[in-house]
Write a protein that holds these residues in place. Sequence first.
Motif, mmCIF file in Angstrom:
data_model
loop_
_atom_site.group_PDB
_atom_site.id
_atom_site.type_symbol
_atom_site.label_atom_id
_atom_site.label_comp_id
_atom_site.label_asym_id
_atom_site.label_seq_id
_atom_site.Cartn_x
_atom_site.Cartn_y
_atom_site.Cartn_z
ATOM 1 N N PRO A 47 0.802 -1.233 0.000
ATOM 2 C CA PRO A 47 0.000 0.000 0.000
ATOM 3 C C PRO A 47 0.831 1.278 0.000
ATOM 4 N N GLY A 48 1.979 1.283 0.671
ATOM 5 C CA GLY A 48 2.846 2.466 0.661
ATOM 6 C C GLY A 48 3.375 2.761 -0.732
ATOM 7 N N LEU A 49 3.772 1.726 -1.424
ATOM 8 C CA LEU A 49 4.239 1.866 -2.797
ATOM 9 C C LEU A 49 3.121 2.335 -3.714
ATOM 10 N N TYR A 50 1.935 1.814 -3.485
ATOM 11 C CA TYR A 50 0.777 2.229 -4.289
ATOM 12 C C TYR A 50 0.539 3.735 -4.140
ATOM 13 N N ARG A 51 0.634 4.240 -2.911
ATOM 14 C CA ARG A 51 0.452 5.682 -2.680
ATOM 15 C C ARG A 51 1.590 6.490 -3.283
ATOM 16 N N SER A 52 2.829 5.972 -3.220
ATOM 17 C CA SER A 52 3.963 6.735 -3.750
ATOM 18 C C SER A 52 3.932 6.830 -5.278
ATOM 19 N N LEU A 53 3.415 5.798 -5.928
ATOM 20 C CA LEU A 53 3.314 5.848 -7.394
ATOM 21 C C LEU A 53 2.188 6.771 -7.833
ATOM 22 N N GLY A 54 1.164 6.891 -7.017
ATOM 23 C CA GLY A 54 0.087 7.839 -7.285
ATOM 24 C C GLY A 54 -0.542 7.669 -8.647
ATOM 25 N N ILE A 55 -0.698 8.773 -9.332
ATOM 26 C CA ILE A 55 -1.382 8.802 -10.633
ATOM 27 C C ILE A 55 -0.585 8.090 -11.721
ATOM 28 N N TYR A 56 0.724 7.917 -11.516
ATOM 29 C CA TYR A 56 1.550 7.334 -12.572
ATOM 30 C C TYR A 56 1.291 5.845 -12.780
ATOM 31 N N LEU A 57 0.797 5.157 -11.771
ATOM 32 C CA LEU A 57 0.491 3.733 -11.949
ATOM 33 C C LEU A 57 -0.636 3.511 -12.951
ATOM 34 N N PRO A 58 -1.795 4.167 -12.801
ATOM 35 C CA PRO A 58 -2.823 3.983 -13.833
ATOM 36 C C PRO A 58 -2.408 4.537 -15.196
ATOM 37 N N LEU A 59 -1.471 5.486 -15.191
ATOM 38 C CA LEU A 59 -1.030 6.055 -16.462
ATOM 39 C C LEU A 59 -0.184 5.101 -17.292
ATOM 40 N N ILE A 60 0.201 3.956 -16.701
ATOM 41 C CA ILE A 60 0.912 2.952 -17.500
ATOM 42 C C ILE A 60 0.021 2.517 -18.659
ATOM 43 N N THR A 61 -1.288 2.552 -18.444
ATOM 44 C CA THR A 61 -2.228 2.175 -19.507
ATOM 45 C C THR A 61 -2.008 3.022 -20.747
ATOM 46 N N THR A 62 -1.733 4.295 -20.561
ATOM 47 C CA THR A 62 -1.547 5.201 -21.697
ATOM 48 C C THR A 62 -0.069 5.463 -21.972
ATOM 49 N N ASN A 63 0.817 4.703 -21.344
ATOM 50 C CA ASN A 63 2.247 4.869 -21.568
ATOM 51 C C ASN A 63 2.566 4.433 -22.996
ATOM 52 N N CYS A 64 3.120 5.329 -23.749
ATOM 53 C CA CYS A 64 3.435 5.050 -25.159
ATOM 54 C C CYS A 64 4.416 3.896 -25.302
ATOM 55 N N ALA A 65 5.277 3.700 -24.310
ATOM 56 C CA ALA A 65 6.257 2.622 -24.402
ATOM 57 C C ALA A 65 5.567 1.271 -24.458
ATOM 58 N N VAL A 66 4.528 1.100 -23.665
ATOM 59 C CA VAL A 66 3.835 -0.188 -23.615
ATOM 60 C C VAL A 66 3.116 -0.443 -24.939
ATOM 61 N N LEU A 67 2.315 0.498 -25.365
ATOM 62 C CA LEU A 67 1.589 0.331 -26.625
ATOM 63 C C LEU A 67 2.549 0.321 -27.808
ATOM 64 N N GLY A 68 3.578 1.140 -27.755
ATOM 65 C CA GLY A 68 4.526 1.240 -28.865
ATOM 66 C C GLY A 68 5.243 -0.058 -29.168
#
Length: 194
Positions: free
Chosen positions: A100-121
């Motif tokens: 849970p601490g890691l989840y809070r530290s990643l914040g908004i960037y964790l769900p943004l992996i969905t739109t991370n161009c590197a993953v889709l690219g």
Amino acid sequence: MNVFVAFVLAILNAMLMDNVVLSRFYGICSFVGVGNRVKSATSMGLAVTFVIVLATIVCWPIYTYLLVPAGIAYFDTVVYILVIASLVQAVALFIRRFFPGLYRSLGIYLPLITTNCAVLGVVQSNTDTGLDFLSSLAGGVGTSLGYFLVIFLFACIREKFEGTNMPKAMKGVPIALVTAALLALGFYGLQGII
């Protein structure tokens, strides 16, 4: 050439010479946003690595054995986004439950992996260039390890800058961009080795 050697060389090429962040600028948002602390950068790098490798493993067969035979290969991007979003949700649930601490530290960037161009690219590039499964997997592993390496190095350097005496105008984003440019030059120097 031996299949194993070709696999390893493809990973090294995607990781170092054709680094997704420094040569194609994919994933630059999370790179700059999370790359200021080593712990957060390591966690983000591991999460992105996990998602890229899984997305590569899942999307290649879907494209090859479902979309192409059905004559609907043009739906590939939509399918990839759905697969990536599902994988990111699974990773987010796992991290939230067990770290849970890691989840809070990643914040908004964790769900943004969905739109991370590197993953889709990487997934899109694998199917667009007609790579076989093993080559796609090598590209996915190399790309994800390259992302991890670069975001980790970037965070290490940025943490070292915190205690330094530098002009106020260079603090924050300006020094981050200069650091990213110098990293890119360093990785560019590896071109042509493999």
